[in-house]
Design a protein around this motif. Structure first.
Motif, PDB file in Angstrom:
ATOM      1  N   PRO A 161      48.404  33.831  29.501  1.00 36.71           N
ATOM      2  CA  PRO A 161      47.163  33.921  29.299  1.00 36.71           C
ATOM      3  C   PRO A 161      46.971  34.702  28.015  1.00 36.71           C
ATOM      4  CG  PRO A 161      47.454  35.157  31.165  1.00 36.71           C
ATOM      5  CD  PRO A 161      48.890  34.523  30.673  1.00 36.71           C
ATOM      6  N   GLY A 162      45.777  33.933  27.275  1.00 36.10           N
ATOM      7  CA  GLY A 162      45.251  34.577  25.971  1.00 36.10           C
ATOM      8  C   GLY A 162      44.099  35.768  26.012  1.00 36.10           C
ATOM      9  N   GLU A 163      42.945  35.334  25.928  1.00 35.26           N
ATOM     10  CA  GLU A 163      41.969  36.253  25.872  1.00 35.26           C
ATOM     11  C   GLU A 163      41.656  36.301  27.357  1.00 35.26           C
ATOM     12  OE1 GLU A 163      37.351  36.727  23.928  1.00 35.26           O
ATOM     13  OE2 GLU A 163      38.827  35.149  23.292  1.00 35.26           O
ATOM     14  N   VAL A 164      41.289  37.533  27.805  1.00 40.17           N
ATOM     15  CA  VAL A 164      40.837  37.601  29.238  1.00 40.17           C
ATOM     16  C   VAL A 164      39.293  37.462  29.432  1.00 40.17           C
ATOM     17  CG1 VAL A 164      40.732  39.262  31.080  1.00 40.17           C
ATOM     18  CG2 VAL A 164      42.784  39.456  29.527  1.00 40.17           C
ATOM     19  N   SER A 165      39.228  36.719  30.347  1.00 35.28           N
ATOM     20  CA  SER A 165      37.638  36.302  30.422  1.00 35.28           C
ATOM     21  C   SER A 165      37.157  36.898  32.061  1.00 35.28           C
ATOM     22  CB  SER A 165      37.285  34.650  30.578  1.00 35.28           C
ATOM     23  OG  SER A 165      38.073  34.086  31.401  1.00 35.28           O
ATOM     24  N   VAL A 166      35.988  36.892  32.127  1.00 36.69           N
ATOM     25  CA  VAL A 166      35.456  37.742  33.306  1.00 36.69           C
ATOM     26  C   VAL A 166      35.277  36.386  34.196  1.00 36.69           C
ATOM     27  CG1 VAL A 166      33.235  38.329  34.311  1.00 36.69           C
ATOM     28  CG2 VAL A 166      33.839  39.298  32.172  1.00 36.69           C
ATOM     29  N   GLN A 167      35.887  36.650  35.541  1.00 39.37           N
ATOM     30  CA  GLN A 167      35.796  35.553  36.590  1.00 39.37           C
ATOM     31  C   GLN A 167      35.539  36.084  38.008  1.00 39.37           C
ATOM     32  OE1 GLN A 167      39.317  32.964  36.803  1.00 39.37           O
ATOM     33  NE2 GLN A 167      39.941  33.345  34.625  1.00 39.37           N
ATOM     34  N   ASN A 168      34.977  35.231  38.787  1.00 36.74           N
ATOM     35  CA  ASN A 168      34.597  35.512  39.913  1.00 36.74           C
ATOM     36  C   ASN A 168      35.765  34.863  40.904  1.00 36.74           C
ATOM     37  OD1 ASN A 168      32.208  37.006  39.720  1.00 36.74           O
ATOM     38  ND2 ASN A 168      30.979  35.344  39.491  1.00 36.74           N
ATOM     39  N   VAL A 169      36.101  35.835  41.626  1.00 38.02           N
ATOM     40  CA  VAL A 169      37.273  35.320  42.653  1.00 38.02           C
ATOM     41  C   VAL A 169      37.073  35.144  44.020  1.00 38.02           C
ATOM     42  CG1 VAL A 169      39.242  36.005  41.261  1.00 38.02           C
ATOM     43  CG2 VAL A 169      38.165  37.767  42.799  1.00 38.02           C
ATOM     44  N   LYS A 170      37.429  34.220  44.784  1.00 37.63           N
ATOM     45  CA  LYS A 170      37.098  33.842  46.089  1.00 37.63           C
ATOM     46  C   LYS A 170      37.433  35.004  47.019  1.00 37.63           C
ATOM     47  CE  LYS A 170      37.279  28.803  45.931  1.00 37.63           C
ATOM     48  NZ  LYS A 170      37.782  27.619  46.154  1.00 37.63           N
ATOM     49  N   ILE A 171      38.760  35.399  47.002  1.00 38.26           N
ATOM     50  CA  ILE A 171      39.084  36.435  47.626  1.00 38.26           C
ATOM     51  C   ILE A 171      39.151  37.756  46.884  1.00 38.26           C
ATOM     52  CG2 ILE A 171      41.018  37.597  48.983  1.00 38.26           C
ATOM     53  CD1 ILE A 171      42.056  34.476  49.231  1.00 38.26           C
ATOM     54  N   PRO A 172      38.303  38.843  47.342  1.00 37.82           N
ATOM     55  CA  PRO A 172      38.279  40.150  46.241  1.00 37.82           C
ATOM     56  C   PRO A 172      39.525  40.684  46.115  1.00 37.82           C
ATOM     57  CG  PRO A 172      37.449  40.428  48.492  1.00 37.82           C
ATOM     58  CD  PRO A 172      37.834  38.942  48.443  1.00 37.82           C
ATOM     59  N   LEU A 173      39.632  41.368  44.889  1.00 39.59           N
ATOM     60  CA  LEU A 173      40.791  42.354  44.626  1.00 39.59           C
ATOM     61  C   LEU A 173      40.543  43.518  45.472  1.00 39.59           C
ATOM     62  CD1 LEU A 173      43.178  43.195  42.913  1.00 39.59           C
ATOM     63  CD2 LEU A 173      41.637  44.029  41.095  1.00 39.59           C
ATOM     64  N   ILE A 174      41.518  44.001  46.059  1.00 39.21           N
ATOM     65  CA  ILE A 174      41.377  45.091  46.943  1.00 39.21           C
ATOM     66  C   ILE A 174      42.609  46.307  46.445  1.00 39.21           C
ATOM     67  CG2 ILE A 174      41.673  46.315  49.268  1.00 39.21           C
ATOM     68  CD1 ILE A 174      40.713  43.612  50.453  1.00 39.21           C
ATOM     69  N   ILE A 175      41.774  47.476  45.844  1.00 39.30           N
ATOM     70  CA  ILE A 175      42.819  48.547  45.580  1.00 39.30           C
ATOM     71  C   ILE A 175      42.588  49.668  46.317  1.00 39.30           C
ATOM     72  CG2 ILE A 175      43.500  50.197  43.700  1.00 39.30           C
ATOM     73  CD1 ILE A 175      42.205  47.982  41.694  1.00 39.30           C
ATOM     74  N   GLN A 176      43.673  50.225  46.897  1.00 39.56           N
ATOM     75  CA  GLN A 176      43.917  51.366  47.794  1.00 39.56           C
ATOM     76  C   GLN A 176      44.572  52.388  47.238  1.00 39.56           C
ATOM     77  OE1 GLN A 176      46.838  52.262  50.181  1.00 39.56           O
ATOM     78  NE2 GLN A 176      45.919  54.112  50.130  1.00 39.56           N
ATOM     79  N   TYR A 177      43.876  53.798  46.901  1.00 44.37           N
ATOM     80  CA  TYR A 177      44.649  54.909  46.570  1.00 44.37           C
ATOM     81  C   TYR A 177      44.157  55.935  47.053  1.00 44.37           C
ATOM     82  CZ  TYR A 177      46.193  58.476  43.166  1.00 44.37           C
ATOM     83  OH  TYR A 177      46.525  59.643  42.630  1.00 44.37           O
ATOM     84  N   GLY A 178      45.085  56.654  48.141  1.00 45.62           N
ATOM     85  CA  GLY A 178      44.591  57.676  48.697  1.00 45.62           C
ATOM     86  C   GLY A 178      43.699  57.252  49.682  1.00 45.62           C
TER      87      GLY A 178
END
Length: 308
Positions: A161-178
């Protein structure tokens, strides 16, 4: 004919004796406690957990958490008796007790094998269905030979992929840290120490703008923003950006923190902060103790006797 999809429950241990572990369950009911019959069994000496503390029950495509304990069960900090769970919910078994993150993964069912038709029946069926074809005279045609062969059409390789564009995803990105668990429906997500980042990480090895998670070509990608090739996938530094595959270990630096990508936008910490610094301090303290324990030389002993 396809079988119905299989829903796998994944419990990511955030706090407690199994911290960093990820357990998967496909059973319709998951019992939790210290009893030997529990699918998620905690150590017997962890007395804050009841023998049969709680249960996760599947109802259709939903999962309900039912509390059976004396010390209580909490979901996102609230004490519950019964509640339907959502992806990313944090479950705590007793106040201050073990914590897990609740996630689900849908796997497509396999094709069901059809019962084979008996050989004689199949032969008769083919003979009945196949029309009779009269043989026709087909003139023999010599293939035309050319001195130069036509070049084959080569499919272009898949480009990054070239230029990163803003996108809405159906399944949310989940980040867990501690103890921190965040979900993002809008990508890209920048990770770093700066408060301007969508996901802020207070870690000595992290830059203000350290890495970026983005979505392109229906897949998740990670980009190194440090310019020093600090971000690693499976202990290999990435040049600039790379595709995230299920079960990839994403290290934001050689000294951590380390996350595991479980697919479907789930990024979970698997190891804590590096203990290298603390081990060095312990080593220095040990060396100091050893110096003090060294026997003093004869000169120092005679000097003490003369001083007397």
């Amino acid at each position: 004919m396809k079988r119905p999809p299989i829903i796998i429950v994944q419990l990511v241990h955030i706090q407690g004796p199994f911290k960093g572990e990820i357990q998967g369950f496909s059973e319709p009911g998951i019992s939790i406690g210290r009893h030997l019959s529990c699918q998620l069994r905690f150590p017997a000496d962890l007395t804050s957990i009841s023998r049969k503390h709680a249960e996760i029950v599947r109802e259709g495509n939903q999962f309900k958490l039912v509390d059976h304990s004396a010390n209580g069960t909490f979901v996102n900090g609230k004490k519950i008796k019964e509640v339907y769970l959502k992806n990313g919910d944090v479950l705590a078994f007793s106040e201050g007790g073990p914590k897990v993150s609740f996630l689900t993964q849908v796997r497509e069912g396999e094709e069901e094998a059809e019962s084979p038709i008996p050989r004689e029946e199949l032969k008769a069926q083919l003979q009945a269905e196949s029309p009779k074809i009269e043989p026709k005279f087909v003139p023999k045609v010599e293939p035309q030979r050319t001195s130069e062969e036509k070049p084959r059409t080569v499919q272009p390789a898949r480009e990054e992929p070239g230029e990163v564009s803003v996108q809405n995803v159906k399944i949310p990105l989940i980040i867990q840290y501690g103890p921190t668990l965040r979900s993002f429906k809008e990508l890209p997500v920048t990770i770093g120490r700066s408060p301007k980042c969508e996901f802020t990480l207070d870690h000595p090895q992290i830059f203000d703008q350290h890495a970026m998670i983005f979505f392109s070509q229906n897949q998740y990608w990670v980009k190194d923003l440090t310019g020093q090739r600090l971000v690693q996938i499976n202990r290999q530094p990435i040049a600039f950006q790379t595709l995230l595959k299920p079960n990839d270990d994403l290290a934001l630096s050689p000294k951590g923190p380390v996350f595991r990508f479980l697919g479907e936008g789930r990024l979970l910490e698997v190891t804590g902060p590096s203990t290298e610094e603390s081990s060095e301090k312990k080593g220095e303290a040990y060396r100091e103790i050893q110096k003090e324990k060294k026997p003093k030389g004869l000169k120092s002993v005679f000097k003490k006797l003369l001083d007397r």
